[in-house]
Design a protein around this motif. Sequence first.
Motif, PDB file in Angstrom:
ATOM      1  N   LYS A  41       1.146  -1.199  -0.246  1.00  0.00           N
ATOM      2  CA  LYS A  41       0.213  -0.039  -0.450  1.00  0.00           C
ATOM      3  C   LYS A  41       0.933   1.364  -0.260  1.00  0.00           C
ATOM      4  O   LYS A  41       0.108   2.226  -0.030  1.00  0.00           O
ATOM      5  N   LYS A  42       1.966   0.747   0.138  1.00  0.00           N
ATOM      6  CA  LYS A  42       3.090   2.501   0.574  1.00  0.00           C
ATOM      7  C   LYS A  42       3.015   2.632  -1.273  1.00  0.00           C
ATOM      8  O   LYS A  42       3.176   2.119  -2.289  1.00  0.00           O
ATOM      9  N   ARG A  43       3.001   4.208  -0.739  1.00  0.00           N
ATOM     10  CA  ARG A  43       2.547   4.741  -1.601  1.00  0.00           C
ATOM     11  C   ARG A  43       4.041   4.482  -2.634  1.00  0.00           C
ATOM     12  O   ARG A  43       4.908   5.231  -2.359  1.00  0.00           O
ATOM     13  N   GLY A  44       4.149   4.882  -4.064  1.00  0.00           N
ATOM     14  CA  GLY A  44       5.853   4.295  -4.181  1.00  0.00           C
ATOM     15  C   GLY A  44       5.553   5.520  -5.814  1.00  0.00           C
ATOM     16  O   GLY A  44       6.554   6.844  -5.947  1.00  0.00           O
ATOM     17  N   ARG A  45       5.055   5.801  -7.383  1.00  0.00           N
ATOM     18  CA  ARG A  45       5.059   6.533  -8.156  1.00  0.00           C
ATOM     19  C   ARG A  45       4.234   7.326  -8.115  1.00  0.00           C
ATOM     20  O   ARG A  45       3.412   7.877  -7.602  1.00  0.00           O
ATOM     21  N   GLY A  46       4.661   8.683  -9.210  1.00  0.00           N
ATOM     22  CA  GLY A  46       3.271   9.613  -8.680  1.00  0.00           C
ATOM     23  C   GLY A  46       4.112  10.983  -8.081  1.00  0.00           C
ATOM     24  O   GLY A  46       5.655  10.453  -7.027  1.00  0.00           O
ATOM     25  N   ARG A  47       3.362  11.749  -7.736  1.00  0.00           N
ATOM     26  CA  ARG A  47       4.193  13.051  -6.590  1.00  0.00           C
ATOM     27  C   ARG A  47       3.877  12.551  -5.037  1.00  0.00           C
ATOM     28  O   ARG A  47       2.642  11.917  -4.886  1.00  0.00           O
ATOM     29  N   PRO A  48       4.494  13.383  -4.831  1.00  0.00           N
ATOM     30  CA  PRO A  48       4.796  13.338  -3.150  1.00  0.00           C
ATOM     31  C   PRO A  48       3.515  13.599  -2.213  1.00  0.00           C
ATOM     32  O   PRO A  48       3.127  14.245  -2.752  1.00  0.00           O
TER      33      PRO A  48
END
Length: 82
Positions: A32-39
């Motif tokens: 679930k940890k966000r990886g791609r895209g804008r923070p």
Amino acid sequence: MKETIKGVPVTETQIEQWAEEAEAGYDVAAMKKRGRGRPGRGEAPSQVVAVRFTPEELATLDARAEARHVTRSALIREAALA
């Protein structure tokens, strides 16, 4: 029929490895940890608000942002919340 991913053939060995990995279980928190895209900017997703500027206004904003070493968005956000 051969299975492929993006045109690359998938082997039986790969399928078996993926099946073993799935049966062992996954770390849901890591997935679930966000990886791609804008923070993210906070806990909740940010909302985009459209604002219209003339080309001259944008040139002024960009010059100010460059002089202060910030992004256009950061400059607008700072002015809106001042």
